[in-house]
Design a protein around this motif. Structure first.
Motif, PDB file in Angstrom:
ATOM      1  N   ASP A  30       0.810  -1.115   0.033  1.00  0.00           N
ATOM      2  CA  ASP A  30      -0.095   0.032  -0.136  1.00  0.00           C
ATOM      3  C   ASP A  30       0.732   1.401   0.079  1.00  0.00           C
ATOM      4  O   ASP A  30       0.367   2.454  -0.067  1.00  0.00           O
ATOM      5  CB  ASP A  30      -0.822   0.075   1.274  1.00  0.00           C
ATOM      6  CG  ASP A  30      -2.082  -1.032   1.001  1.00  0.00           C
ATOM      7  OD1 ASP A  30      -2.369  -1.550  -0.083  1.00  0.00           O
ATOM      8  OD2 ASP A  30      -2.571  -1.299   2.182  1.00  0.00           O
ATOM      9  N   ARG A  31       2.114   1.033   0.174  1.00  0.00           N
ATOM     10  CA  ARG A  31       2.854   2.454   0.405  1.00  0.00           C
ATOM     11  C   ARG A  31       3.391   2.542  -1.114  1.00  0.00           C
ATOM     12  O   ARG A  31       3.962   3.941  -1.287  1.00  0.00           O
ATOM     13  CB  ARG A  31       4.129   1.997   1.046  1.00  0.00           C
ATOM     14  CG  ARG A  31       3.872   1.810   2.543  1.00  0.00           C
ATOM     15  CD  ARG A  31       5.078   1.609   3.548  1.00  0.00           C
ATOM     16  NE  ARG A  31       5.890   2.946   3.617  1.00  0.00           N
ATOM     17  CZ  ARG A  31       5.665   4.135   4.091  1.00  0.00           C
ATOM     18  NH1 ARG A  31       4.571   3.979   5.272  1.00  0.00           N
ATOM     19  NH2 ARG A  31       6.406   4.915   4.136  1.00  0.00           N
ATOM     20  N   SER A  32       3.027   2.057  -2.167  1.00  0.00           N
ATOM     21  CA  SER A  32       3.609   2.344  -3.356  1.00  0.00           C
ATOM     22  C   SER A  32       2.642   3.502  -4.207  1.00  0.00           C
ATOM     23  O   SER A  32       1.482   3.348  -3.858  1.00  0.00           O
ATOM     24  CB  SER A  32       3.475   0.866  -4.202  1.00  0.00           C
ATOM     25  OG  SER A  32       3.680   1.396  -5.699  1.00  0.00           O
ATOM     26  N   PRO A  33       3.662   4.350  -4.783  1.00  0.00           N
ATOM     27  CA  PRO A  33       2.672   5.410  -5.547  1.00  0.00           C
ATOM     28  C   PRO A  33       1.565   4.899  -6.385  1.00  0.00           C
ATOM     29  O   PRO A  33       0.580   5.372  -6.833  1.00  0.00           O
ATOM     30  CB  PRO A  33       3.768   6.167  -6.262  1.00  0.00           C
ATOM     31  CG  PRO A  33       4.911   5.929  -5.122  1.00  0.00           C
ATOM     32  CD  PRO A  33       4.850   4.553  -4.948  1.00  0.00           C
ATOM     33  N   ILE A  34       2.044   3.523  -6.973  1.00  0.00           N
ATOM     34  CA  ILE A  34       1.173   2.846  -7.813  1.00  0.00           C
ATOM     35  C   ILE A  34      -0.201   2.421  -7.219  1.00  0.00           C
ATOM     36  O   ILE A  34      -1.240   2.929  -7.881  1.00  0.00           O
ATOM     37  CB  ILE A  34       1.687   1.840  -8.561  1.00  0.00           C
ATOM     38  CG1 ILE A  34       2.825   2.238  -9.478  1.00  0.00           C
ATOM     39  CG2 ILE A  34       0.789   0.922  -9.458  1.00  0.00           C
ATOM     40  CD1 ILE A  34       3.798   1.039  -9.997  1.00  0.00           C
TER      41      ILE A  34
END
Length: 235
Positions: A43-47
């Motif tokens: 969930d920390r991914s910008p995607i």
């Protein structure tokens, strides 16, 4: 820096569809650059921020505008109500554009920038928690269906939410990341309060009203300071 197209002259629905197109193109671009599949990202991914946070808000905005347009066609909204709704949609559209701008230009900003946003978000979060608690204390007898025990439970949940907000650590200006600035910080996202709002302690009418208000507030999350909007305009 990448900027969304300015679309104030367009009708609301056309503008939001354009914003959605921007979001989908950004998501496609990020996926092409990523060595991982969407399902393998945390969930920390910008995607994931674009996929699970920004795009759903744009889709909800599109649906709300369409629903409002249908109501206007049926003459069930006054001109004042229409203006109020359009102003709300405009704020949500600007919010979506800002989020896309921040994700697209994330490499232009360092940890100090993200930390300043998080500090502002936490200040607003704590302030809203205290404000709601004080407001409830002033009118507790009217909030629940004559249920003093239920009022005490809700008061306790509010006090716990305030304590949680105050206990949150300040962001590290050397380690803060974009994902930290896209976290939801709202008392209406508190799990205990969410459970109580959906419980039988509230009348059905009050429960539905609170649930609608909660949804509206969470659609405005994450909040960003005015300086971010100015940065986007001047960028």
């Amino acid at each position: 820096m990448w900027l969304p197209h300015r679309r104030k002259s367009k009708r609301s629905i056309e503008r939001v569809l354009d914003i959605k197109g921007d979001a989908l193109r950004l998501l496609s671009c990020l996926l092409q650059k990523s060595p991982y599949d969407l399902k393998d990202l945390d969930d920390r991914s910008p995607i994931i921020i674009v996929h699970k946070l920004i795009i759903p808000r744009i889709e909800k905005l599109t649906a709300d505008i369409s629903q409002n347009r249908d109501a206007l066609l049926q003459s069930s909204l006054t001109s004042r109500a229409e203006r109020t709704a359009n102003e709300k949609y405009e704020r949500r559209a600007r919010h979506a554009e800002l989020m896309l701008y921040l994700v697209k230009n994330q490499e232009s900003f360092g940890p100090t920038f993200w930390a300043s946003i998080i500090s502002w978000q936490m200040m607003m979060y704590r302030r809203s928690c205290i404000k709601l608690l004080e407001a409830y204390r002033d009118s507790a007898s009217r909030h629940l269906s004559g249920n003093s025990d239920g009022a005490k439970v809700f008061m306790s949940a509010l006090e716990t939410a305030v304590q949680r907000a105050n206990a949150l650590p300040e962001p590290d200006p050397e380690k803060a990341e974009i994902s930290d600035a896209f976290s939801i910080r709202s008392i209406y996202n508190d799990p205990d309060l969410g459970f109580l709002v959906g419980s039988a302690g509230f009348s059905l009418e009050k429960r539905l009203g609170l649930q609608q208000m909660t949804e509206d507030i969470l659609l405005q999350q994450p909040m960003f300071p005015p300086e971010c909007y100015a940065l986007q305009i001047n960028g």
